[in-house]
Write a protein that holds these residues in place. Structure first.
Motif, PDB file in Angstrom:
ATOM      1  N   MET A   1       0.849  -1.182   0.000  1.00  0.00           N
ATOM      2  CA  MET A   1       0.000   0.000   0.000  1.00  0.00           C
ATOM      3  C   MET A   1       0.889   1.238   0.000  1.00  0.00           C
ATOM      4  N   PRO A   2       0.651   2.177  -0.927  1.00  0.00           N
ATOM      5  CA  PRO A   2       1.494   3.373  -0.981  1.00  0.00           C
ATOM      6  C   PRO A   2       1.298   4.254   0.247  1.00  0.00           C
ATOM      7  N   GLU A   3       2.349   5.005   0.525  1.00  0.00           N
ATOM      8  CA  GLU A   3       2.283   5.917   1.674  1.00  0.00           C
ATOM      9  C   GLU A   3       1.284   7.034   1.372  1.00  0.00           C
ATOM     10  N   PRO A   4       0.568   7.462   2.401  1.00  0.00           N
ATOM     11  CA  PRO A   4      -0.328   8.610   2.203  1.00  0.00           C
ATOM     12  C   PRO A   4       0.484   9.842   1.797  1.00  0.00           C
ATOM     13  N   ARG A   5      -0.081  10.645   0.908  1.00  0.00           N
ATOM     14  CA  ARG A   5       0.591  11.856   0.434  1.00  0.00           C
ATOM     15  C   ARG A   5      -0.173  13.082   0.913  1.00  0.00           C
ATOM     16  N   SER A   7      -0.052  17.403   0.609  1.00  0.00           N
ATOM     17  CA  SER A   7       0.597  18.601   0.085  1.00  0.00           C
ATOM     18  C   SER A   7       1.221  19.311   1.279  1.00  0.00           C
ATOM     19  N   LEU A   8       2.184  20.148   1.020  1.00  0.00           N
ATOM     20  CA  LEU A   8       2.848  20.859   2.112  1.00  0.00           C
ATOM     21  C   LEU A   8       1.842  21.650   2.937  1.00  0.00           C
ATOM     22  N   GLN A   9       0.925  22.332   2.277  1.00  0.00           N
ATOM     23  CA  GLN A   9      -0.079  23.139   2.990  1.00  0.00           C
ATOM     24  C   GLN A   9      -0.977  22.250   3.845  1.00  0.00           C
ATOM     25  N   ASP A  10      -1.429  21.117   3.293  1.00  0.00           N
ATOM     26  CA  ASP A  10      -2.286  20.210   4.068  1.00  0.00           C
ATOM     27  C   ASP A  10      -1.516  19.620   5.253  1.00  0.00           C
ATOM     28  N   ALA A  11      -0.239  19.298   5.035  1.00  0.00           N
ATOM     29  CA  ALA A  11       0.575  18.755   6.132  1.00  0.00           C
ATOM     30  C   ALA A  11       0.732  19.797   7.241  1.00  0.00           C
ATOM     31  N   LYS A  12       0.913  21.064   6.865  1.00  0.00           N
ATOM     32  CA  LYS A  12       1.012  22.126   7.876  1.00  0.00           C
ATOM     33  C   LYS A  12      -0.283  22.225   8.664  1.00  0.00           C
ATOM     34  N   ASN A  13      -1.392  22.196   7.943  1.00  0.00           N
ATOM     35  CA  ASN A  13      -2.693  22.364   8.599  1.00  0.00           C
ATOM     36  C   ASN A  13      -3.077  21.156   9.446  1.00  0.00           C
ATOM     37  N   VAL A  18      -0.452  14.045  10.754  1.00  0.00           N
ATOM     38  CA  VAL A  18       0.713  13.503  10.058  1.00  0.00           C
ATOM     39  C   VAL A  18       1.631  12.803  11.060  1.00  0.00           C
ATOM     40  N   VAL A  19       1.904  13.480  12.168  1.00  0.00           N
ATOM     41  CA  VAL A  19       2.786  12.914  13.202  1.00  0.00           C
ATOM     42  C   VAL A  19       2.153  11.682  13.826  1.00  0.00           C
ATOM     43  N   ASP A  20       0.874  11.733  14.124  1.00  0.00           N
ATOM     44  CA  ASP A  20       0.193  10.598  14.750  1.00  0.00           C
ATOM     45  C   ASP A  20       0.259   9.365  13.852  1.00  0.00           C
ATOM     46  N   ALA A  21       0.012   9.555  12.560  1.00  0.00           N
ATOM     47  CA  ALA A  21       0.069   8.419  11.632  1.00  0.00           C
ATOM     48  C   ALA A  21       1.495   7.858  11.571  1.00  0.00           C
ATOM     49  N   ALA A  22       2.483   8.736  11.529  1.00  0.00           N
ATOM     50  CA  ALA A  22       3.875   8.283  11.470  1.00  0.00           C
ATOM     51  C   ALA A  22       4.249   7.513  12.736  1.00  0.00           C
ATOM     52  N   GLN A  23       3.774   7.980  13.880  1.00  0.00           N
ATOM     53  CA  GLN A  23       4.079   7.300  15.140  1.00  0.00           C
ATOM     54  C   GLN A  23       3.440   5.924  15.216  1.00  0.00           C
ATOM     55  N   HIS A  24       2.420   5.706  14.424  1.00  0.00           N
ATOM     56  CA  HIS A  24       1.759   4.400  14.409  1.00  0.00           C
ATOM     57  C   HIS A  24       2.255   3.531  13.257  1.00  0.00           C
ATOM     58  N   GLY A  25       3.480   3.810  12.788  1.00  0.00           N
ATOM     59  CA  GLY A  25       4.108   2.943  11.806  1.00  0.00           C
ATOM     60  C   GLY A  25       3.689   3.169  10.377  1.00  0.00           C
ATOM     61  N   GLN A  28       4.537   9.068   6.286  1.00  0.00           N
ATOM     62  CA  GLN A  28       3.719  10.019   5.556  1.00  0.00           C
ATOM     63  C   GLN A  28       4.594  10.823   4.588  1.00  0.00           C
ATOM     64  N   THR A  29       4.203  10.858   3.327  1.00  0.00           N
ATOM     65  CA  THR A  29       4.944  11.615   2.327  1.00  0.00           C
ATOM     66  C   THR A  29       4.335  13.001   2.193  1.00  0.00           C
TER      67      THR A  29
END
Length: 86
Positions: A1-5, A7-13, A18-25, A28-29
């Protein structure tokens, strides 16, 4: 399964998400101008990658010892001596 993507603006908002998903393995791109720019991953995932890279990277001594060996002979180029005044 590809990593969720993101945009920079969405990641900021949605940085907490983003951090929570990354912490759960789930790395996030984050894209910038439509191109992948960075991957956010957990410290645990980062450390595993770093340790694997360190284990696969030869030491400096191993690197030197892996260089091709020659037979100790080489062809000398003709040299023209010059006069030096003392």
């Amino acid at each position: 399964m590809p990593e969720p993507r993101w945009s920079l603006q969405d990641a900021k908002n949605s940085f907490s998400a983003v951090v929570d998903a990354a912490q759960h393995g789930r790395p996030q791109t984050v894209t910038k101008r439509g191109k992948p720019a960075v991957v956010v991953l957990s410290v645990q995932d980062y450390e595993q990658l770093h340790q694997r890279h360190a284990a696969e990277t030869p030491s400096f001594i191993e690197h030197l010892l892996s260089l091709p060996q020659d037979d100790g002979t080489f062809e000398r180029l003709p040299a023209v001596l010059r006069d030096v005044e003392f």
